[in-house]
Design a protein around this motif. Sequence first.
Motif, PDB file in Angstrom:
ATOM      1  N   ASP A   1      49.060 -42.377  -9.732  1.00 34.65           N
ATOM      2  CA  ASP A   1      48.384 -41.273 -10.404  1.00 34.65           C
ATOM      3  C   ASP A   1      46.926 -41.294  -9.973  1.00 34.65           C
ATOM      4  O   ASP A   1      46.221 -42.270 -10.234  1.00 34.65           O
ATOM      5  N   PRO A   2      46.471 -40.234  -9.282  1.00 31.59           N
ATOM      6  CA  PRO A   2      45.112 -40.244  -8.742  1.00 31.59           C
ATOM      7  C   PRO A   2      44.006 -40.167  -9.799  1.00 31.59           C
ATOM      8  O   PRO A   2      42.849 -40.436  -9.492  1.00 31.59           O
ATOM      9  N   ASP A   3      44.360 -39.831 -11.032  1.00 35.32           N
ATOM     10  CA  ASP A   3      43.372 -39.809 -12.106  1.00 35.32           C
ATOM     11  C   ASP A   3      43.172 -41.242 -12.587  1.00 35.32           C
ATOM     12  O   ASP A   3      44.113 -41.858 -13.114  1.00 35.32           O
ATOM     13  N   PRO A   4      41.980 -41.817 -12.401  1.00 30.77           N
ATOM     14  CA  PRO A   4      41.771 -43.231 -12.738  1.00 30.77           C
ATOM     15  C   PRO A   4      42.123 -43.578 -14.188  1.00 30.77           C
ATOM     16  O   PRO A   4      42.678 -44.645 -14.444  1.00 30.77           O
ATOM     17  N   GLU A   5      41.810 -42.702 -15.134  1.00 37.35           N
ATOM     18  CA  GLU A   5      42.123 -42.996 -16.538  1.00 37.35           C
ATOM     19  C   GLU A   5      43.627 -42.995 -16.777  1.00 37.35           C
ATOM     20  O   GLU A   5      44.163 -43.881 -17.443  1.00 37.35           O
ATOM     21  N   ARG A   6      44.329 -42.005 -16.234  1.00 36.33           N
ATOM     22  CA  ARG A   6      45.786 -41.956 -16.389  1.00 36.33           C
ATOM     23  C   ARG A   6      46.443 -43.131 -15.676  1.00 36.33           C
ATOM     24  O   ARG A   6      47.407 -43.701 -16.172  1.00 36.33           O
ATOM     25  N   ALA A   7      45.915 -43.471 -14.499  1.00 33.62           N
ATOM     26  CA  ALA A   7      46.471 -44.597 -13.749  1.00 33.62           C
ATOM     27  C   ALA A   7      46.325 -45.888 -14.551  1.00 33.62           C
ATOM     28  O   ALA A   7      47.286 -46.662 -14.672  1.00 33.62           O
ATOM     29  N   ALA A   8      45.153 -46.113 -15.119  1.00 32.26           N
ATOM     30  CA  ALA A   8      44.926 -47.329 -15.890  1.00 32.26           C
ATOM     31  C   ALA A   8      45.840 -47.370 -17.119  1.00 32.26           C
ATOM     32  O   ALA A   8      46.430 -48.410 -17.419  1.00 32.26           O
ATOM     33  N   ALA A   9      45.970 -46.243 -17.806  1.00 34.75           N
ATOM     34  CA  ALA A   9      46.802 -46.197 -19.006  1.00 34.75           C
ATOM     35  C   ALA A   9      48.274 -46.441 -18.694  1.00 34.75           C
ATOM     36  O   ALA A   9      49.002 -47.028 -19.494  1.00 34.75           O
ATOM     37  N   ALA A  10      48.725 -46.004 -17.513  1.00 34.72           N
ATOM     38  CA  ALA A  10      50.140 -46.123 -17.147  1.00 34.72           C
ATOM     39  C   ALA A  10      50.439 -47.347 -16.290  1.00 34.72           C
ATOM     40  O   ALA A  10      51.595 -47.586 -15.942  1.00 34.72           O
ATOM     41  N   GLY A  11      49.422 -48.106 -15.919  1.00 30.44           N
ATOM     42  CA  GLY A  11      49.631 -49.247 -15.027  1.00 30.44           C
ATOM     43  C   GLY A  11      50.003 -48.793 -13.631  1.00 30.44           C
ATOM     44  O   GLY A  11      50.797 -49.437 -12.940  1.00 30.44           O
ATOM     45  N   ALA A  12      49.424 -47.676 -13.209  1.00 28.39           N
ATOM     46  CA  ALA A  12      49.748 -47.067 -11.913  1.00 28.39           C
ATOM     47  C   ALA A  12      48.659 -47.348 -10.887  1.00 28.39           C
ATOM     48  O   ALA A  12      47.525 -47.666 -11.234  1.00 28.39           O
ATOM     49  N   ALA A  13      49.033 -47.189  -9.626  1.00 32.93           N
ATOM     50  CA  ALA A  13      48.044 -47.206  -8.555  1.00 32.93           C
ATOM     51  C   ALA A  13      47.300 -45.873  -8.597  1.00 32.93           C
ATOM     52  O   ALA A  13      47.873 -44.848  -8.966  1.00 32.93           O
ATOM     53  N   SER A  14      46.034 -45.868  -8.223  1.00 37.44           N
ATOM     54  CA  SER A  14      45.289 -44.607  -8.228  1.00 37.44           C
ATOM     55  C   SER A  14      45.236 -43.957  -6.851  1.00 37.44           C
ATOM     56  O   SER A  14      44.728 -42.850  -6.720  1.00 37.44           O
ATOM     57  N   GLU A  15      45.778 -44.638  -5.852  1.00 36.61           N
ATOM     58  CA  GLU A  15      45.845 -44.084  -4.499  1.00 36.61           C
ATOM     59  C   GLU A  15      47.237 -44.296  -3.938  1.00 36.61           C
ATOM     60  O   GLU A  15      47.929 -45.252  -4.317  1.00 36.61           O
ATOM     61  N   VAL A  16      47.626 -43.425  -3.023  1.00 38.43           N
ATOM     62  CA  VAL A  16      48.921 -43.579  -2.371  1.00 38.43           C
ATOM     63  C   VAL A  16      48.867 -44.845  -1.524  1.00 38.43           C
ATOM     64  O   VAL A  16      47.996 -44.983  -0.663  1.00 38.43           O
ATOM     65  N   PRO A  17      49.773 -45.794  -1.766  1.00 37.08           N
ATOM     66  CA  PRO A  17      49.766 -47.038  -0.986  1.00 37.08           C
ATOM     67  C   PRO A  17      50.295 -46.801   0.424  1.00 37.08           C
ATOM     68  O   PRO A  17      50.797 -45.725   0.740  1.00 37.08           O
ATOM     69  N   GLU A  18      50.190 -47.836   1.249  1.00 30.24           N
ATOM     70  CA  GLU A  18      50.817 -47.764   2.563  1.00 30.24           C
ATOM     71  C   GLU A  18      52.320 -47.668   2.346  1.00 30.24           C
ATOM     72  O   GLU A  18      52.892 -48.445   1.591  1.00 30.24           O
ATOM     73  N   LEU A  19      52.940 -46.706   2.978  1.00 23.04           N
ATOM     74  CA  LEU A  19      54.377 -46.481   2.834  1.00 23.04           C
ATOM     75  C   LEU A  19      55.004 -46.379   4.204  1.00 23.04           C
ATOM     76  O   LEU A  19      54.362 -45.934   5.154  1.00 23.04           O
ATOM     77  N   GLY A  20      56.276 -46.747   4.284  1.00 21.15           N
ATOM     78  CA  GLY A  20      56.991 -46.678   5.555  1.00 21.15           C
ATOM     79  C   GLY A  20      58.234 -45.838   5.441  1.00 21.15           C
ATOM     80  O   GLY A  20      58.436 -45.113   4.457  1.00 21.15           O
ATOM     81  N   PRO A  21      59.097 -45.932   6.439  1.00 24.13           N
ATOM     82  CA  PRO A  21      60.292 -45.089   6.502  1.00 24.13           C
ATOM     83  C   PRO A  21      61.358 -45.415   5.457  1.00 24.13           C
ATOM     84  O   PRO A  21      62.369 -44.737   5.388  1.00 24.13           O
ATOM     85  N   ASP A  22      61.106 -46.417   4.613  1.00 21.99           N
ATOM     86  CA  ASP A  22      62.041 -46.731   3.527  1.00 21.99           C
ATOM     87  C   ASP A  22      61.639 -46.037   2.223  1.00 21.99           C
ATOM     88  O   ASP A  22      62.286 -46.227   1.199  1.00 21.99           O
ATOM     89  N   ALA A  23      60.585 -45.226   2.242  1.00 25.01           N
ATOM     90  CA  ALA A  23      60.030 -44.657   1.011  1.00 25.01           C
ATOM     91  C   ALA A  23      60.518 -43.238   0.743  1.00 25.01           C
ATOM     92  O   ALA A  23      60.520 -42.386   1.628  1.00 25.01           O
ATOM     93  N   ASP A  24      60.909 -43.022  -0.510  1.00 27.25           N
ATOM     94  CA  ASP A  24      61.210 -41.696  -1.039  1.00 27.25           C
ATOM     95  C   ASP A  24      60.116 -41.395  -2.055  1.00 27.25           C
ATOM     96  O   ASP A  24      59.869 -42.199  -2.960  1.00 27.25           O
ATOM     97  N   VAL A  25      59.464 -40.249  -1.915  1.00 24.92           N
ATOM     98  CA  VAL A  25      58.335 -39.894  -2.773  1.00 24.92           C
ATOM     99  C   VAL A  25      58.699 -38.654  -3.576  1.00 24.92           C
ATOM    100  O   VAL A  25      59.103 -37.632  -3.010  1.00 24.92           O
ATOM    101  N   VAL A  26      58.555 -38.762  -4.901  1.00 24.72           N
ATOM    102  CA  VAL A  26      58.868 -37.656  -5.803  1.00 24.72           C
ATOM    103  C   VAL A  26      57.608 -37.299  -6.588  1.00 24.72           C
ATOM    104  O   VAL A  26      57.071 -38.134  -7.321  1.00 24.72           O
ATOM    105  N   VAL A  27      57.149 -36.072  -6.433  1.00 24.50           N
ATOM    106  CA  VAL A  27      56.006 -35.576  -7.193  1.00 24.50           C
ATOM    107  C   VAL A  27      56.547 -34.979  -8.483  1.00 24.50           C
ATOM    108  O   VAL A  27      57.337 -34.042  -8.454  1.00 24.50           O
ATOM    109  N   THR A  28      56.126 -35.556  -9.626  1.00 22.54           N
ATOM    110  CA  THR A  28      56.733 -35.204 -10.903  1.00 22.54           C
ATOM    111  C   THR A  28      55.972 -34.144 -11.692  1.00 22.54           C
ATOM    112  O   THR A  28      56.363 -33.831 -12.814  1.00 22.54           O
ATOM    113  N   ASP A  29      54.903 -33.596 -11.129  1.00 22.88           N
ATOM    114  CA  ASP A  29      54.160 -32.536 -11.809  1.00 22.88           C
ATOM    115  C   ASP A  29      53.539 -31.637 -10.754  1.00 22.88           C
ATOM    116  O   ASP A  29      52.713 -32.083  -9.965  1.00 22.88           O
ATOM    117  N   HIS A  30      53.942 -30.378 -10.727  1.00 23.96           N
ATOM    118  CA  HIS A  30      53.406 -29.471  -9.709  1.00 23.96           C
ATOM    119  C   HIS A  30      52.227 -28.648 -10.222  1.00 23.96           C
ATOM    120  O   HIS A  30      51.747 -27.758  -9.541  1.00 23.96           O
TER     121      HIS A  30
END
Length: 165
Positions: free
Chosen positions: A50-79
């Motif tokens: 979650d790129p929002d630092p406050e939301r990321a901290a509250a949810a225990g999320a990363a605030s930036e997209v990590p390094e990802l490879g060809p094994d990754a499936d990415v789902v955006v849950t809010d448009h």
Amino acid sequence: MTEDGACAVAHGEVPVDSESRTLVAVFASPVAEHLLRYGRDLGFRAVLVDPDPERAAAAGAASEVPELGPDADVVVTDHHRAELGPVLRDVLARDVRWVGVMGNPRHPGPHVAALRELGVPDEQIARVHRPIGLNIGSRTPVEIAIATLAGLVADRNGKPGGFEF
């Protein structure tokens, strides 16, 4: 022991050969919570961004997209989030296996305009799937997560599954 290998796996008689897979849910949301919970059960390494630092901290999320490879499936849950374009641009810059944005198929996807404004080429925008998941009439966060995971499993296994609406 059963003679059918698939039956043996289903009955717990042999371990499942689990390949290394990563499931990234973008934006902390009820759907993301269920998606990652059940994704872990399916053998995914679950990552919340979650790129929002406050939301990321509250949810225990990363605030930036990590390094990802060809094994990754990415789902955006809010448009509806303002960060939609920049996050998708960053995801598309990586060699991920699959990218999808949740949303109603009867409405145009806001990710297209957001990515074009950022100068993302059309061939990269075309990598983004929308709608996602099996067409089961999902309404609740848990139903949406289950339909999405079922679609990802079908796609990963080379089956038609149900990304068609």
